[in-house]
Design a protein around this motif. Structure first.
Motif, PDB file in Angstrom:
ATOM      1  N   GLY A 135       0.956  -1.470   0.029  1.00 60.84           N
ATOM      2  CA  GLY A 135       0.044   0.079   0.065  1.00 60.84           C
ATOM      3  C   GLY A 135       0.703   1.327   0.018  1.00 60.84           C
ATOM      4  O   GLY A 135       1.829   1.249   0.581  1.00 60.84           O
ATOM      5  N   PRO A 136       0.584   2.381  -0.993  1.00 60.53           N
ATOM      6  CA  PRO A 136       1.325   3.734  -0.909  1.00 60.53           C
ATOM      7  C   PRO A 136       0.957   4.557   0.260  1.00 60.53           C
ATOM      8  O   PRO A 136      -0.256   4.900   0.488  1.00 60.53           O
ATOM      9  CB  PRO A 136       0.958   4.085  -2.495  1.00 60.53           C
ATOM     10  CG  PRO A 136      -0.438   3.441  -2.432  1.00 60.53           C
ATOM     11  CD  PRO A 136      -0.658   1.944  -1.824  1.00 60.53           C
ATOM     12  N   PRO A 137       1.957   4.949   1.003  1.00 66.46           N
ATOM     13  CA  PRO A 137       1.844   5.866   1.987  1.00 66.46           C
ATOM     14  C   PRO A 137       2.014   7.250   1.746  1.00 66.46           C
ATOM     15  O   PRO A 137       1.900   8.130   2.491  1.00 66.46           O
ATOM     16  CB  PRO A 137       2.900   5.295   3.120  1.00 66.46           C
ATOM     17  CG  PRO A 137       3.852   4.814   2.484  1.00 66.46           C
ATOM     18  CD  PRO A 137       3.326   4.276   0.993  1.00 66.46           C
ATOM     19  N   SER A 138       2.360   7.473   0.304  1.00 67.34           N
ATOM     20  CA  SER A 138       2.812   8.905   0.107  1.00 67.34           C
ATOM     21  C   SER A 138       2.121   9.348  -1.003  1.00 67.34           C
ATOM     22  O   SER A 138       2.298   8.762  -2.266  1.00 67.34           O
ATOM     23  CB  SER A 138       4.158   9.189   0.047  1.00 67.34           C
ATOM     24  OG  SER A 138       4.394  10.325  -0.364  1.00 67.34           O
ATOM     25  N   LEU A 139       1.057  10.448  -0.802  1.00 71.50           N
ATOM     26  CA  LEU A 139       0.292  11.015  -2.067  1.00 71.50           C
ATOM     27  C   LEU A 139       1.048  12.018  -3.029  1.00 71.50           C
ATOM     28  O   LEU A 139       0.734  12.367  -3.974  1.00 71.50           O
ATOM     29  CB  LEU A 139      -0.866  11.359  -1.633  1.00 71.50           C
ATOM     30  CG  LEU A 139      -1.904  10.880  -0.961  1.00 71.50           C
ATOM     31  CD1 LEU A 139      -3.138  11.562  -0.568  1.00 71.50           C
ATOM     32  CD2 LEU A 139      -2.588   9.678  -2.246  1.00 71.50           C
ATOM     33  N   ARG A 173      -7.754  18.527   0.716  1.00 77.03           N
ATOM     34  CA  ARG A 173      -8.161  17.109   0.915  1.00 77.03           C
ATOM     35  C   ARG A 173      -6.808  16.074   0.729  1.00 77.03           C
ATOM     36  O   ARG A 173      -6.561  15.194   1.339  1.00 77.03           O
ATOM     37  CB  ARG A 173      -9.024  16.979  -0.492  1.00 77.03           C
ATOM     38  CG  ARG A 173     -10.487  17.448  -0.311  1.00 77.03           C
ATOM     39  CD  ARG A 173     -11.317  16.926  -1.361  1.00 77.03           C
ATOM     40  NE  ARG A 173     -12.626  17.454  -1.389  1.00 77.03           N
ATOM     41  CZ  ARG A 173     -13.771  16.647  -1.275  1.00 77.03           C
ATOM     42  NH1 ARG A 173     -13.581  15.384  -1.070  1.00 77.03           N
ATOM     43  NH2 ARG A 173     -15.105  17.190  -0.958  1.00 77.03           N
ATOM     44  N   VAL A 174      -5.808  16.706  -0.396  1.00 74.83           N
ATOM     45  CA  VAL A 174      -4.816  15.770  -0.295  1.00 74.83           C
ATOM     46  C   VAL A 174      -3.840  15.697   0.795  1.00 74.83           C
ATOM     47  O   VAL A 174      -3.606  14.695   1.452  1.00 74.83           O
ATOM     48  CB  VAL A 174      -3.900  16.348  -1.740  1.00 74.83           C
ATOM     49  CG1 VAL A 174      -2.668  15.471  -1.734  1.00 74.83           C
ATOM     50  CG2 VAL A 174      -4.511  16.175  -2.938  1.00 74.83           C
ATOM     51  N   SER A 175      -3.790  16.801   1.436  1.00 77.01           N
ATOM     52  CA  SER A 175      -3.014  16.897   2.701  1.00 77.01           C
ATOM     53  C   SER A 175      -3.845  16.122   3.981  1.00 77.01           C
ATOM     54  O   SER A 175      -3.301  15.594   4.549  1.00 77.01           O
ATOM     55  CB  SER A 175      -2.853  18.262   2.937  1.00 77.01           C
ATOM     56  OG  SER A 175      -1.884  18.913   2.239  1.00 77.01           O
ATOM     57  N   ALA A 176      -5.014  16.333   3.893  1.00 80.07           N
ATOM     58  CA  ALA A 176      -5.768  15.484   4.989  1.00 80.07           C
ATOM     59  C   ALA A 176      -5.850  14.147   4.629  1.00 80.07           C
ATOM     60  O   ALA A 176      -5.852  13.255   5.612  1.00 80.07           O
ATOM     61  CB  ALA A 176      -7.251  15.889   4.733  1.00 80.07           C
ATOM     62  N   ASP A 177      -5.586  13.377   3.407  1.00 78.60           N
ATOM     63  CA  ASP A 177      -5.597  12.154   3.323  1.00 78.60           C
ATOM     64  C   ASP A 177      -4.285  11.588   3.226  1.00 78.60           C
ATOM     65  O   ASP A 177      -3.859  10.292   3.225  1.00 78.60           O
ATOM     66  CB  ASP A 177      -6.260  11.796   1.883  1.00 78.60           C
ATOM     67  CG  ASP A 177      -7.732  12.034   1.849  1.00 78.60           C
ATOM     68  OD1 ASP A 177      -8.329  12.134   3.042  1.00 78.60           O
ATOM     69  OD2 ASP A 177      -8.230  11.579   0.833  1.00 78.60           O
ATOM     70  N   ASN A 178      -2.908  12.593   3.000  1.00 77.97           N
ATOM     71  CA  ASN A 178      -1.721  11.968   2.852  1.00 77.97           C
ATOM     72  C   ASN A 178      -1.132  11.287   4.076  1.00 77.97           C
ATOM     73  O   ASN A 178      -0.837  11.971   4.956  1.00 77.97           O
ATOM     74  CB  ASN A 178      -0.876  13.074   2.365  1.00 77.97           C
ATOM     75  CG  ASN A 178       0.325  12.543   1.869  1.00 77.97           C
ATOM     76  OD1 ASN A 178       0.808  11.307   1.780  1.00 77.97           O
ATOM     77  ND2 ASN A 178       1.239  13.527   1.660  1.00 77.97           N
ATOM     78  N   PRO A 179      -0.840  10.186   4.368  1.00 78.95           N
ATOM     79  CA  PRO A 179      -0.048   9.473   5.499  1.00 78.95           C
ATOM     80  C   PRO A 179       1.191  10.208   5.864  1.00 78.95           C
ATOM     81  O   PRO A 179       1.291  10.470   7.161  1.00 78.95           O
ATOM     82  CB  PRO A 179      -0.137   7.943   5.188  1.00 78.95           C
ATOM     83  CG  PRO A 179      -1.250   7.739   4.168  1.00 78.95           C
ATOM     84  CD  PRO A 179      -1.215   8.892   3.409  1.00 78.95           C
ATOM     85  N   MET A 180       1.700  10.516   4.886  1.00 78.25           N
ATOM     86  CA  MET A 180       3.249  11.107   5.127  1.00 78.25           C
ATOM     87  C   MET A 180       3.095  12.389   5.715  1.00 78.25           C
ATOM     88  O   MET A 180       4.054  12.910   6.342  1.00 78.25           O
ATOM     89  CB  MET A 180       3.897  11.437   3.916  1.00 78.25           C
ATOM     90  CG  MET A 180       4.792  10.181   3.158  1.00 78.25           C
ATOM     91  SD  MET A 180       6.059   9.670   4.501  1.00 78.25           S
ATOM     92  CE  MET A 180       6.965  11.385   4.918  1.00 78.25           C
ATOM     93  N   GLU A 181       2.061  13.213   5.700  1.00 81.68           N
ATOM     94  CA  GLU A 181       1.826  14.489   6.423  1.00 81.68           C
ATOM     95  C   GLU A 181       1.084  14.168   7.865  1.00 81.68           C
ATOM     96  O   GLU A 181       0.846  15.449   8.456  1.00 81.68           O
ATOM     97  CB  GLU A 181       0.997  15.283   5.723  1.00 81.68           C
ATOM     98  CG  GLU A 181       1.608  15.886   4.406  1.00 81.68           C
ATOM     99  CD  GLU A 181       0.677  16.628   3.257  1.00 81.68           C
ATOM    100  OE1 GLU A 181       0.313  17.904   3.689  1.00 81.68           O
ATOM    101  OE2 GLU A 181       0.431  16.526   2.078  1.00 81.68           O
TER     102      GLU A 181
END
Length: 261
Positions: A135-139, A173-181
């Motif tokens: 699974g990818p953890p970085s958007l 939205r991208v930041s809210a969903d991005n595990p890396m952040e």
């Protein structure tokens, strides 16, 4: 929205209270809520037979990305709302579960691994264990490759021209969903990750997917290391698929972490 789910439980489930694993499938037209049942060596039912845990496998769309999209031209596709606001409550109301942080784990493969990592961070108090099998953890790495792939795949497979993150991106939205952040949101959770090191070079899907997954997981692990957050990780030969031995190891770790039945 197709709200199909599969639930695997022990024969004496009515007499005991159980922890729950929410287990998510990957993306593509060959993936659905029964994917983990169709895997080699018996799949999830064989791997959990006789073990004290309920496994819930909900539909997540062919390219739903465990998200509420910016827009959809095929009707409601609010998978995140369905899973978090509806499914969890329904499971806890209809099965003997520990409806608490230490009673729930979330995991998945590919797109589902991303969904698991996303939900574990975004809804911190819901899940005590999170697992990402390829699974990818970085958007945002590699010019936001995974976020762009979420958009492109959802246009064709789920949303009839709509997108998960919008074009241009809805950056919030991208930041809210991005595990890396959201590295700090994994503190005090069990974190388990697997990535392949040798995808098939003649298969573009396998090569592109697992190359991005491996790089993203290494970036994510480095973030966890900097924050002093323990995690279990594995880099294994092969490409973009579920490894039964890793899945079994993960299940045993989940059961050990969660409240006991």
């Amino acid at each position: 929205m197709n709200r199909s789910i599969a639930v695997a439980r022990s024969p004496d489930a009515l007499a005991r209270t159980y922890p729950v694993l929410y287990l998510f499938h990957g993306g593509g037209t060959d993936q659905d809520f029964m994917t983990w049942d169709r895997l080699p060596e018996g799949g999830i039912r064989a791997w959990t037979a006789g073990k004290p845990i309920i496994v819930v496998m909900p539909d997540g769309g062919h390219a739903g990305w465990y998200s509420n999209p910016v827009n959809s031209h095929t009707g409601p596709r609010n998978w995140e709302t369905f899973h978090i606001d509806q499914l969890l409550r329904w499971i806890d109301a209809n099965f003997r579960t520990y409806a608490e942080y230490d009673g729930r784990a979330v995991g998945g493969f590919s797109m589902g691994g991303f969904g698991a990592l996303k939900y574990a961070a975004k809804y911190y108090g819901h899940f005590a264990s999170v697992s990402a099998h390829s699974g990818p953890p970085s958007l945002r790495r590699d010019l936001s490759a995974v976020a762009h792939w979420a958009n492109v795949s959802s246009v064709a497979l789920d949303l009839g021209g709509g997108t998960i993150y919008g074009e241009p991106f809805d950056e919030a939205r991208v930041s809210a969903d991005n595990p890396m952040e959201h590295i700090e949101s994994y503190r005090n959770k069990r974190v388990f990750m697997v990535a392949g090191t040798s995808p098939t070079p003649v298969d573009p899907f396998d090569l592109l997917n697992e190359t991005e997954v491996l790089a993203g997981q290494r970036e994510f692990r480095a973030g966890l290391d900097r924050a002093g957050i323990p995690h279990e990780w594995h880099e294994e030969p092969g490409g973009h698929f579920v490894r039964p031995e890793m899945a079994i190891r993960d299940i045993d770790g989940i059961i050990a972490r969660l409240r006991q039945a």
